[in-house]
Write an enzyme that holds these catalytic residues in place. Structure first.
Site, PDB file in Angstrom:
ATOM      1  N   ARG A  57      39.002   3.571  57.060  1.00 26.06           N
ATOM      2  CA  ARG A  57      39.410   2.467  57.952  1.00 26.06           C
ATOM      3  C   ARG A  57      38.589   2.508  59.243  1.00 26.06           C
ATOM      4  NH1 ARG A  57      43.556   3.176  60.880  1.00 26.06           N
ATOM      5  NH2 ARG A  57      44.910   4.137  59.350  1.00 26.06           N
ATOM      6  N   TYR A  93      34.436 -23.973  62.652  1.00 23.45           N
ATOM      7  CA  TYR A  93      35.073 -23.885  61.329  1.00 23.45           C
ATOM      8  C   TYR A  93      36.597 -24.051  61.480  1.00 23.45           C
ATOM      9  CZ  TYR A  93      37.070 -21.250  57.394  1.00 23.45           C
ATOM     10  OH  TYR A  93      37.835 -20.850  56.329  1.00 23.45           O
ATOM     11  N   LYS A 120      28.967 -15.753  53.212  1.00 23.96           N
ATOM     12  CA  LYS A 120      28.112 -16.903  52.932  1.00 23.96           C
ATOM     13  C   LYS A 120      26.694 -16.443  52.587  1.00 23.96           C
ATOM     14  CE  LYS A 120      31.727 -19.251  54.395  1.00 23.96           C
ATOM     15  NZ  LYS A 120      32.992 -18.795  53.963  1.00 23.96           N
ATOM     16  N   ASP A 126      28.879 -18.223  66.481  1.00 26.04           N
ATOM     17  CA  ASP A 126      29.006 -18.043  65.030  1.00 26.04           C
ATOM     18  C   ASP A 126      27.665 -18.462  64.416  1.00 26.04           C
ATOM     19  OD1 ASP A 126      29.477 -18.354  62.302  1.00 26.04           O
ATOM     20  OD2 ASP A 126      31.454 -19.252  62.566  1.00 26.04           O
TER      21      ASP A 126
HETATM   22  N1  PLP Z   1      32.436 -19.275  60.127  1.00 28.57           N
HETATM   23  C1  PLP Z   1      32.045 -20.263  59.306  1.00 28.57           C
HETATM   24  C2  PLP Z   1      30.953 -21.182  59.762  1.00 28.57           C
HETATM   25  C3  PLP Z   1      32.650 -20.437  58.057  1.00 28.57           C
HETATM   26  O1  PLP Z   1      32.254 -21.441  57.266  1.00 28.57           O
HETATM   27  C4  PLP Z   1      33.678 -19.531  57.667  1.00 28.57           C
HETATM   28  C5  PLP Z   1      34.343 -19.659  56.348  1.00 28.57           C
HETATM   29  O2  PLP Z   1      34.207 -20.652  55.656  1.00 28.57           O
HETATM   30  C6  PLP Z   1      34.063 -18.530  58.542  1.00 28.57           C
HETATM   31  C7  PLP Z   1      33.419 -18.411  59.751  1.00 28.57           C
HETATM   32  C8  PLP Z   1      35.148 -17.555  58.173  1.00 28.57           C
HETATM   33  O3  PLP Z   1      34.652 -16.553  57.376  1.00 28.57           O
HETATM   34  P1  PLP Z   1      35.462 -15.787  56.208  1.00 28.57           P
HETATM   35  O4  PLP Z   1      35.879 -16.813  55.208  1.00 28.57           O
HETATM   36  O5  PLP Z   1      34.492 -14.786  55.710  1.00 28.57           O
HETATM   37  O6  PLP Z   1      36.656 -15.173  56.880  1.00 28.57           O
END
Ligand code: PLP
Length: 368
Positions: free
Chosen positions: A25, A77, A174, A149
């Site tokens: 962890r 998101y 992704k 992000d």
């Molecule tokens: N940031 C973006 C641009 C995303 O498209 C996503 C998920 O679709 C996330 C963050 C969140 O990531 P996770 O699904 O790995 O928790």
């Protein structure tokens, strides 16, 4: 190839004297391997890997305190929006939605003395582009950290820390993983205190990934460069095809010269990535039928894998954003988002072209 350290615990040299790790962890050799690779790609000093992108964001938000606020520019998101508004709001952390990056909107947001200026570029799902260097400079002037992000662009095409950002995070689910077979996240910085806070948050809140998932991402990242080049080649070909199609009213892709953010994207990115969004000249029902009829674009959430995906943000990825807020931010009910894969571009275009020919696309696939 690195082994997978499928261990929860580690033998110690002497009581309290570890050989580098004590409990997964808190840390694991597979985490360290991926962290080194991702930090080097992002030009970051430090990286901490997490169970998911939202796990990384949870760790980041845990560095804030009740009464703190975050100014977030339109285009994040849906799950990010939900995490701030449905979870951390109850703990006294305010999410200030900033409608645009205009001076007026930013001044209004900075007047509330946010701890962070928070955004994605390209944005999700409208592929808007923000000038990272300018925004990071403004945030610094107001004593706010810039948190970005970088999931859509990836470190292959864009390195926000080199442009003045303080923290970059990704959903490695992704493009980094790249094969739609793993969930993961990472946060990166040049600030040692932030790195220590992230490691502490991962250990204290149980936000660690599994060693196997991290191993998969370490394998995935080896082909990031090849995949990203192909994703963007295919996305540009599809954007051009769709732009010229009579059933399409609008294409959002920063690689198109008429995209309003094209020049800024060219300045701060080395490529335009593989995401694009489209509005069709069709009713909502017809749009939904059309996108369910594609053969090579699977109807699914997520993005960044080698296979092409299509999704309807209003009912899928952004369903957690209230409808009036969604409409205010330009996410219409007719908007469709494509994650363009690495297939043969001609096959992809033929698939789109064939389904778009039909007045009633569903009839092509009566079994669906
Ligand atoms: N940031 C973006 C641009 C995303 O498209 C996503 C998920 O679709 C996330 C963050 C969140 O990531 P996770 O699904 O790995 O928790």
């Amino acid at each position: 190839m690195p082994p997978i350290y499928m261990t929860s615990t580690y033998v110690q040299e002497a009581p309290g004297e570890t050989k580098g790790y004590d409990y997964t962890r808190a840390g694991n050799p597979n985490f360290t391997i991926l962290e080194k690779v991702l930090a080097s790609l992002e030009e970051a000093e430090y990286a901490t890997v997490f169970s998911s992108g939202l796990g990384a964001l949870t760790a980041l938000i845990s560095m804030l305190s009740p009464g703190d606020s975050v100014a977030a520019i339109n285009g994040v998101y849906g799950g990010t929006y939900r995490l701030f508004n449905k979870v951390f709001k109850r703990y006294g952390i305010e999410f200030i939605p900033v409608h645009s990056a205009s001076q007026k909107d930013l001044d209004a947001a900075f007047a509330k003395k946010p701890k962070w200026l928070f955004f994605e570029t390209p944005t999700n799902p409208l592929l808007g582009i923000f000038d990272i260097a300018i925004l990071a400079k403004k945030a610094k002037e107001h004593g706010a950290l810039t948190v970005i992000d970088n999931t859509f662009a990836t470190s292959y095409f864009q390195q926000p820390l080199t442009l003045g950002a303080d923290i970059v995070w990704h959903s490695t689910t992704k493009y980094v993983g790249g094969h739609s077979d793993v969930i993961g996240g990472v946060a990166m910085t040049n600030n040692k205190e932030i790195k220590e806070a992230l490691d502490f948050a991962r250990m204290s809140m149980g936000l660690n990934p599994s060693p196997f998932d991290v191993w998969l991402q370490t394998r995935g990242v080896k082909t990031l460069a090849l995949r990203m080049e192909k994703h963007q080649q295919n996305a540009l070909a599809i954007a051009k095809f769709l732009e010229a199609h009579p059933k399409v009213s609008k294409v959002y892709y920063p690689g198109l010269q008429n995209h309003p953010g094209h020049d800024i994207a060219k300045k701060q990115m080395t490529g335009f990535s593989g995401m694009l969004s489209v509005e069709f000249n069709l009713s909502l029902e017809a749009t939904k039928k059309l996108i369910s009829s594609f053969k090579l674009f699977s109807l699914a959430e997520s993005l960044g894998g080698v296979e092409s995906l299509v999704c309807h943000p209003a009912t899928m990825t952004h369903a957690s954003v209230p409808v009036d807020e969604r409409h205010r931010n330009g996410i219409t009910d007719g908007l469709v988002r494509f994650s363009v894969g690495i297939e043969d571009p001609q096959d992809l275009i033929e698939d789109l072209s064939e389904r778009m020919k039909s007045e009633n696309p569903q009839s092509l696939f009566p079994h669906k």
